[in-house]
Design a protein around this motif. Structure first.
Motif, PDB file in Angstrom:
ATOM      1  N   GLU A  95       0.827  -1.206   0.000  1.00 35.87           N
ATOM      2  CA  GLU A  95       0.000   0.000   0.000  1.00 35.87           C
ATOM      3  C   GLU A  95       0.863   1.259   0.000  1.00 35.87           C
ATOM      4  O   GLU A  95       0.555   2.236  -0.683  1.00 35.87           O
ATOM      5  CB  GLU A  95      -0.930  -0.006   1.212  1.00 35.87           C
ATOM      6  CG  GLU A  95      -1.987  -1.110   1.197  1.00 35.87           C
ATOM      7  CD  GLU A  95      -2.933  -0.979   0.027  1.00 35.87           C
ATOM      8  OE1 GLU A  95      -3.171   0.157  -0.430  1.00 35.87           O
ATOM      9  OE2 GLU A  95      -3.438  -2.019  -0.443  1.00 35.87           O
ATOM     10  N   ARG A  96       1.945   1.213   0.765  1.00 39.29           N
ATOM     11  CA  ARG A  96       2.864   2.359   0.765  1.00 39.29           C
ATOM     12  C   ARG A  96       3.487   2.567  -0.605  1.00 39.29           C
ATOM     13  O   ARG A  96       3.636   3.693  -1.081  1.00 39.29           O
ATOM     14  CB  ARG A  96       3.964   2.137   1.806  1.00 39.29           C
ATOM     15  CG  ARG A  96       3.536   2.389   3.237  1.00 39.29           C
ATOM     16  CD  ARG A  96       4.659   2.094   4.206  1.00 39.29           C
ATOM     17  NE  ARG A  96       5.831   2.930   3.923  1.00 39.29           N
ATOM     18  CZ  ARG A  96       7.009   2.799   4.537  1.00 39.29           C
ATOM     19  NH1 ARG A  96       7.170   1.851   5.464  1.00 39.29           N
ATOM     20  NH2 ARG A  96       8.011   3.593   4.242  1.00 39.29           N
ATOM     21  N   LYS A 107       2.178   1.679  -3.551  1.00 42.30           N
ATOM     22  CA  LYS A 107       1.165   2.198  -4.463  1.00 42.30           C
ATOM     23  C   LYS A 107       0.931   3.685  -4.239  1.00 42.30           C
ATOM     24  O   LYS A 107       0.848   4.475  -5.188  1.00 42.30           O
ATOM     25  CB  LYS A 107      -0.148   1.433  -4.280  1.00 42.30           C
ATOM     26  CG  LYS A 107      -0.117   0.015  -4.819  1.00 42.30           C
ATOM     27  CD  LYS A 107      -1.470  -0.640  -4.627  1.00 42.30           C
ATOM     28  CE  LYS A 107      -1.487  -2.050  -5.188  1.00 42.30           C
ATOM     29  NZ  LYS A 107      -2.813  -2.702  -4.985  1.00 42.30           N
ATOM     30  N   GLY A 108       0.817   4.081  -2.967  1.00 37.89           N
ATOM     31  CA  GLY A 108       0.587   5.494  -2.669  1.00 37.89           C
ATOM     32  C   GLY A 108       1.739   6.373  -3.113  1.00 37.89           C
ATOM     33  O   GLY A 108       1.553   7.449  -3.674  1.00 37.89           O
ATOM     34  N   ASN A 109       2.964   5.903  -2.860  1.00 37.55           N
ATOM     35  CA  ASN A 109       4.137   6.682  -3.246  1.00 37.55           C
ATOM     36  C   ASN A 109       4.256   6.777  -4.764  1.00 37.55           C
ATOM     37  O   ASN A 109       4.588   7.832  -5.312  1.00 37.55           O
ATOM     38  CB  ASN A 109       5.396   6.045  -2.653  1.00 37.55           C
ATOM     39  CG  ASN A 109       6.619   6.923  -2.822  1.00 37.55           C
ATOM     40  OD1 ASN A 109       6.553   8.122  -2.606  1.00 37.55           O
ATOM     41  ND2 ASN A 109       7.722   6.324  -3.199  1.00 37.55           N
ATOM     42  N   ASN A 110       3.960   5.676  -5.456  1.00 38.68           N
ATOM     43  CA  ASN A 110       4.046   5.667  -6.910  1.00 38.68           C
ATOM     44  C   ASN A 110       3.015   6.608  -7.531  1.00 38.68           C
ATOM     45  O   ASN A 110       3.301   7.356  -8.467  1.00 38.68           O
ATOM     46  CB  ASN A 110       3.835   4.241  -7.419  1.00 38.68           C
ATOM     47  CG  ASN A 110       4.214   4.089  -8.878  1.00 38.68           C
ATOM     48  OD1 ASN A 110       5.007   4.854  -9.391  1.00 38.68           O
ATOM     49  ND2 ASN A 110       3.636   3.103  -9.523  1.00 38.68           N
ATOM     50  N   THR A 111       1.791   6.595  -6.975  1.00 43.31           N
ATOM     51  CA  THR A 111       0.746   7.497  -7.469  1.00 43.31           C
ATOM     52  C   THR A 111       1.109   8.942  -7.227  1.00 43.31           C
ATOM     53  O   THR A 111       0.895   9.815  -8.076  1.00 43.31           O
ATOM     54  CB  THR A 111      -0.591   7.165  -6.789  1.00 43.31           C
ATOM     55  OG1 THR A 111      -0.900   5.785  -6.991  1.00 43.31           O
ATOM     56  CG2 THR A 111      -1.712   8.020  -7.353  1.00 43.31           C
ATOM     57  N   LYS A 112       1.692   9.215  -6.086  1.00 43.08           N
ATOM     58  CA  LYS A 112       2.094  10.589  -5.753  1.00 43.08           C
ATOM     59  C   LYS A 112       3.178  11.076  -6.702  1.00 43.08           C
ATOM     60  O   LYS A 112       3.143  12.213  -7.185  1.00 43.08           O
ATOM     61  CB  LYS A 112       2.596  10.635  -4.309  1.00 43.08           C
ATOM     62  CG  LYS A 112       2.960  12.018  -3.823  1.00 43.08           C
ATOM     63  CD  LYS A 112       3.392  11.973  -2.381  1.00 43.08           C
ATOM     64  CE  LYS A 112       3.799  13.364  -1.879  1.00 43.08           C
ATOM     65  NZ  LYS A 112       4.250  13.331  -0.470  1.00 43.08           N
TER      66      LYS A 112
END
Length: 202
Positions: A68-69, A71-76
């Motif tokens: 999850e971390r 995915k969130g970092n990649n999206t950001k």
């Protein structure tokens, strides 16, 4: 005696391949764990065996949390990258629109009689020629569509007029037949008629 360099290619013997997988997998997980302890890093490692079995290592948490971390970092990062590229894209679009407007203005001035040919380079003249060809093509296509619609309307009107004419012809024929029947009726003869000369009845 030093060990020779191992060639990086697939091990054909299935037994040797399985032994090598187990040894190197344990070494990989051990190195990942050591890196996490020494550098206080959050590490997630997933390994799928040739038989489809999964082996994973997640330090300072579980694997789902690390995913999850990620995915969130990649999206950001993607969002920040798109934000950084957005002004450049807008500037490029504005520049292209200005060039197109300038070319169209020159082309309009030329078409309306102002001789700007000396102020237009070869690229601009080629672009103007291409635009004119496109305009002519679009104009002809629109004209043909309008003419096709008008022809279709006229054909429909023609069909309606023909049907109306047929109905009127049938009525005229019916009426003329009735008149002919009435004029051909025979006058009835009475049995007793008197001649004007003799005065007799017969």
């Amino acid at each position: 005696m030093a060990r020779g360099k191992v060639q990086m290619r697939r091990i054909e013997n299935p037994v040797h391949r399985q032994v090598t997988f187990c040894k190197r997998r344990m070494s990989l997980l051990k190195k990942a764990n050591e890196l996490s302890v020494l550098c206080d890093a959050d590490i997630g490692v997933m390994v799928f065996s040739p038989h489809g079995k999964i082996c994973e290592l997640a330090t300072n948490g579980n694997m789902q949390g690390l995913i999850e971390r990620y995915k969130g970092n990649n999206t950001k990062e993607q969002g920040e990258s798109s934000k950084q590229n957005k002004p450049q894209i807008i500037q490029q679009e504005v520049l292209l629109l200005r060039q197109e407007i300038n070319l169209l203005q020159k082309g309009l001035r030329y078409m309306y009689g102002a001789n700007d040919m000396d102020h237009m380079n070869l690229h601009e003249l080629q672009a103007l020629e291409s635009n004119l060809e496109n305009w002519v093509h679009n104009t002809r296509s629109t004209k043909m569509q309008i003419m096709s619609r008008e022809i279709e309307v006229l054909r429909n009107k023609e069909g309606i007029l023909k049907a109306t004419n047929d109905i009127l012809q049938e009525r005229i024929i019916q009426q003329s037949g009735i008149l002919e029947t009435g004029s051909n009726m025979v006058t009835p003869q009475f049995p007793f008629q008197r001649t004007m000369e003799s005065g007799h009845y017969f």
